[in-house]
Motif scaffolding. Sequence first.
Motif, PDB file in Angstrom:
ATOM      1  N   PRO A  93      -2.403   6.965   3.095  1.00 16.14           N
ATOM      2  CA  PRO A  93      -3.003   5.866   2.315  1.00 16.14           C
ATOM      3  C   PRO A  93      -3.642   4.846   3.245  1.00 16.14           C
ATOM      4  O   PRO A  93      -3.094   4.537   4.306  1.00 16.14           O
ATOM      5  CB  PRO A  93      -1.800   5.263   1.582  1.00 16.14           C
ATOM      6  CG  PRO A  93      -0.732   6.301   1.621  1.00 16.14           C
ATOM      7  CD  PRO A  93      -0.950   7.077   2.879  1.00 16.14           C
ATOM      8  N   PRO A  95      -5.849   0.943   3.638  1.00 12.85           N
ATOM      9  CA  PRO A  95      -6.086  -0.337   2.974  1.00 12.85           C
ATOM     10  C   PRO A  95      -7.322  -0.293   2.079  1.00 12.85           C
ATOM     11  O   PRO A  95      -8.269   0.448   2.349  1.00 12.85           O
ATOM     12  CB  PRO A  95      -6.281  -1.310   4.142  1.00 12.85           C
ATOM     13  CG  PRO A  95      -5.611  -0.652   5.305  1.00 12.85           C
ATOM     14  CD  PRO A  95      -5.776   0.818   5.097  1.00 12.85           C
ATOM     15  N   LEU A  96      -7.285  -1.095   1.020  1.00 16.92           N
ATOM     16  CA  LEU A  96      -8.446  -1.159   0.121  1.00 16.92           C
ATOM     17  C   LEU A  96      -9.663  -1.721   0.856  1.00 16.92           C
ATOM     18  O   LEU A  96     -10.791  -1.332   0.603  1.00 16.92           O
ATOM     19  CB  LEU A  96      -8.109  -2.042  -1.089  1.00 16.92           C
ATOM     20  CG  LEU A  96      -6.942  -1.552  -1.963  1.00 16.92           C
ATOM     21  CD1 LEU A  96      -6.610  -2.577  -3.037  1.00 16.92           C
ATOM     22  CD2 LEU A  96      -7.284  -0.218  -2.588  1.00 16.92           C
ATOM     23  N   LYS A 142      -0.774  -5.845  -0.870  1.00 18.09           N
ATOM     24  CA  LYS A 142      -1.331  -5.234  -2.082  1.00 18.09           C
ATOM     25  C   LYS A 142      -1.671  -3.762  -1.884  1.00 18.09           C
ATOM     26  O   LYS A 142      -2.143  -3.108  -2.808  1.00 18.09           O
ATOM     27  CB  LYS A 142      -2.589  -5.994  -2.521  1.00 18.09           C
ATOM     28  CG  LYS A 142      -2.339  -7.461  -2.852  1.00 18.09           C
ATOM     29  CD  LYS A 142      -1.386  -7.623  -4.019  1.00 18.09           C
ATOM     30  CE  LYS A 142      -1.208  -9.096  -4.377  1.00 18.09           C
ATOM     31  NZ  LYS A 142      -0.217  -9.271  -5.474  1.00 18.09           N
ATOM     32  N   HIS A 143      -1.469  -3.246  -0.679  1.00 22.85           N
ATOM     33  CA  HIS A 143      -1.759  -1.831  -0.432  1.00 22.85           C
ATOM     34  C   HIS A 143      -0.633  -1.223   0.412  1.00 22.85           C
ATOM     35  O   HIS A 143       0.137  -1.944   1.058  1.00 22.85           O
ATOM     36  CB  HIS A 143      -3.102  -1.658   0.286  1.00 22.85           C
ATOM     37  CG  HIS A 143      -3.173  -2.343   1.618  1.00 22.85           C
ATOM     38  ND1 HIS A 143      -3.685  -3.627   1.772  1.00 22.85           N
ATOM     39  CD2 HIS A 143      -2.784  -1.948   2.857  1.00 22.85           C
ATOM     40  CE1 HIS A 143      -3.618  -3.970   3.047  1.00 22.85           C
ATOM     41  NE2 HIS A 143      -3.081  -2.980   3.725  1.00 22.85           N
ATOM     42  N   ARG A 169       1.884   2.644  -2.760  1.00 18.90           N
ATOM     43  CA  ARG A 169       0.508   2.299  -2.393  1.00 18.90           C
ATOM     44  C   ARG A 169       0.078   0.919  -2.893  1.00 18.90           C
ATOM     45  O   ARG A 169      -1.111   0.647  -3.027  1.00 18.90           O
ATOM     46  CB  ARG A 169      -0.477   3.372  -2.882  1.00 18.90           C
ATOM     47  CG  ARG A 169      -0.119   4.775  -2.374  1.00 18.90           C
ATOM     48  CD  ARG A 169      -1.238   5.748  -2.504  1.00 18.90           C
ATOM     49  NE  ARG A 169      -0.887   7.046  -1.900  1.00 18.90           N
ATOM     50  CZ  ARG A 169      -1.761   7.959  -1.540  1.00 18.90           C
ATOM     51  NH1 ARG A 169      -3.053   7.739  -1.720  1.00 18.90           N
ATOM     52  NH2 ARG A 169      -1.367   9.088  -0.996  1.00 18.90           N
ATOM     53  N   ASP A 170       1.042   0.053  -3.161  1.00 19.76           N
ATOM     54  CA  ASP A 170       0.730  -1.309  -3.593  1.00 19.76           C
ATOM     55  C   ASP A 170       1.548  -2.337  -2.815  1.00 19.76           C
ATOM     56  O   ASP A 170       1.733  -3.473  -3.267  1.00 19.76           O
ATOM     57  CB  ASP A 170       0.997  -1.468  -5.097  1.00 19.76           C
ATOM     58  CG  ASP A 170       2.443  -1.156  -5.476  1.00 19.76           C
ATOM     59  OD1 ASP A 170       3.228  -0.798  -4.582  1.00 19.76           O
ATOM     60  OD2 ASP A 170       2.778  -1.271  -6.674  1.00 19.76           O
ATOM     61  N   SER A 195       0.172  -0.498   8.181  1.00 22.56           N
ATOM     62  CA  SER A 195      -0.905   0.354   7.673  1.00 22.56           C
ATOM     63  C   SER A 195      -2.189   0.125   8.454  1.00 22.56           C
ATOM     64  O   SER A 195      -2.985   1.049   8.654  1.00 22.56           O
ATOM     65  CB  SER A 195      -1.141   0.062   6.181  1.00 22.56           C
ATOM     66  OG  SER A 195      -1.400  -1.325   5.966  1.00 22.56           O
TER      67      SER A 195
END
Length: 566
Positions: A93, A95-96, A142-143, A169-170, A195
């Motif tokens: 996963p 980061p956004l 948030k990720h 994943r949040d 991350s």
Amino acid sequence: MERLLPKYFPFFTLLALTGLIFLLWNITSLESWTCQTVSTFYQLQNSIQSVLKTSEMLLPVEFNYSYCIHLGQEPSAEEAKEESYLLRSITWPEPLVLGLPLRQSSDPAQSYYMIQNSGDLLVGGQLVVKVQMQNFIGQPKKHGGDFIVARLHTPELGAGVTGQVHDHRDGKYTVFFPLLWAGVVHVELTMVHSSEAVMVLRRLREEQADRVFFKSLFRSRYLSETTVCNLCLPVKQQPLCNYTDPQTGEPWYCYKPKMLDCDTRINHAKGGYKKHLLTMYESQFFQSGINIKMPIHAAGMDNVIVLPASKEQTKENNLENTPSGYYYQGLWKPLGGVTMRQFNDSSAVTQCLRGKMVYMYGDSTVRQWYEYLVAHVPEFKELNFHSLKNVGPHMAVDSNHNILLRYRCHGPPIRFTTVYAAELHYISNELDALRGGSDTVVLISIWSHFSTFPVHVYIRRLRHIRRAVIRLLNREPATLVLIRTANLQKLDPESSLYNSDWFSQQLDTVLRAMFKGLNVQLVDAWEMTLAHHHPHQLHPPPDIISNMIHFILSHICPVRRKKRQS
């Protein structure tokens, strides 16, 4: 004439710089220039590159899947499909938004966990722990994508087991622990990397596959030269010597010496490590004592009491991914397969190995098994091959019990100091040379030296080994094959870039998948190092090695089940 000088000044400057670069490039092939010179040259290159990078990387990174991806034999359609599946299985996963500032990255000191089910816990059940990752300004992440490892332990009982970490994943994670013994159990969670750091490691793996470089000495009579070698090299810079293995197709190259032929190669050695790999921005995510292997603390109790199971209950846990085993009173207890035995004196070991030929192939972590057996069993006598201690090949025999022990390192890439070129043997070729049978034990460990390369390189090597294992088991099904997994190790800002546990975890996942379903046994070094109280080390301490040896011997000499009386 004076008017012409300004006009041609840029041209002369460019010509001078080109000559200087050409001179630096060529001197790397001379033996009189040491490994430090080669390292300095690489650092010069990287310094120039780092100047061209911005100190704040705010845009997504475009991975440069390097020039070595097409080297080696072309995989079949089925192999390409498997490779695609394996690469998807280790997708991490992200980061956004890439390029977040340090203050918005994961701070283990401000993150916390909470035990969810603290009442009436019984052996055979499971403990559930919720984790909330926070950033350096105390806000919830948030990720997902943080690399977290987990352990449940009771120091007084010498007991420990790993936990299964689920990433939502949040910014939230759930950890599941099997409850395997009664008493007070303590939760231990560690953020290995944030991350954001993992994204940097992923970039390095794909863009800087040559960040560990190698060298070879070439000699003919009184003339000698040393050049840089690697699994892949830019062909446009100078001619290459191709040392691709004819049996497996495994590629290996060296820059061709200026005055000698390619067949004058004498040895192989680690050249060094490229430096200045990170931008100033990226280096913030690799700080000892701040965001590398730091504990995550509890918001509340960090321990619970586990009660013995009632007679009506089973001691089987219902975890989807059951651990392979756990420690109790300092001894490893497998949770399936073999019944663990203890071989506490040398006579027990020699009786178990009577009439056996034990072949050990791979890196220094399998050499530890050879060294342990030779040190703890006086009956073994080492034969002197004038081999370097950490390289081998090594052989020990016990003629009274007809036992043979052999160790050989795997083929390149391998970061040992110096290996004679004639001793660079690929594991798959060695396996093909074995007769096999009930008197043959094969022990394999190959992972650490592949951490700096793209994963497809490791997949290709394991595929060749797997084919050879299948051929060996087809011709002699009674052959016992055990494969060692990766293990965790000590990390600092520099070692993280070459040997991070994240790299090892990715390779470990691939290895398990590729040998699943075959008649081979895994020595789960990952869980055996994570579950133990010892600090993580590349070469685990004797307590852990001893448990590994007992596990191996338990497979060689399993407990005989009593026949039922009719």
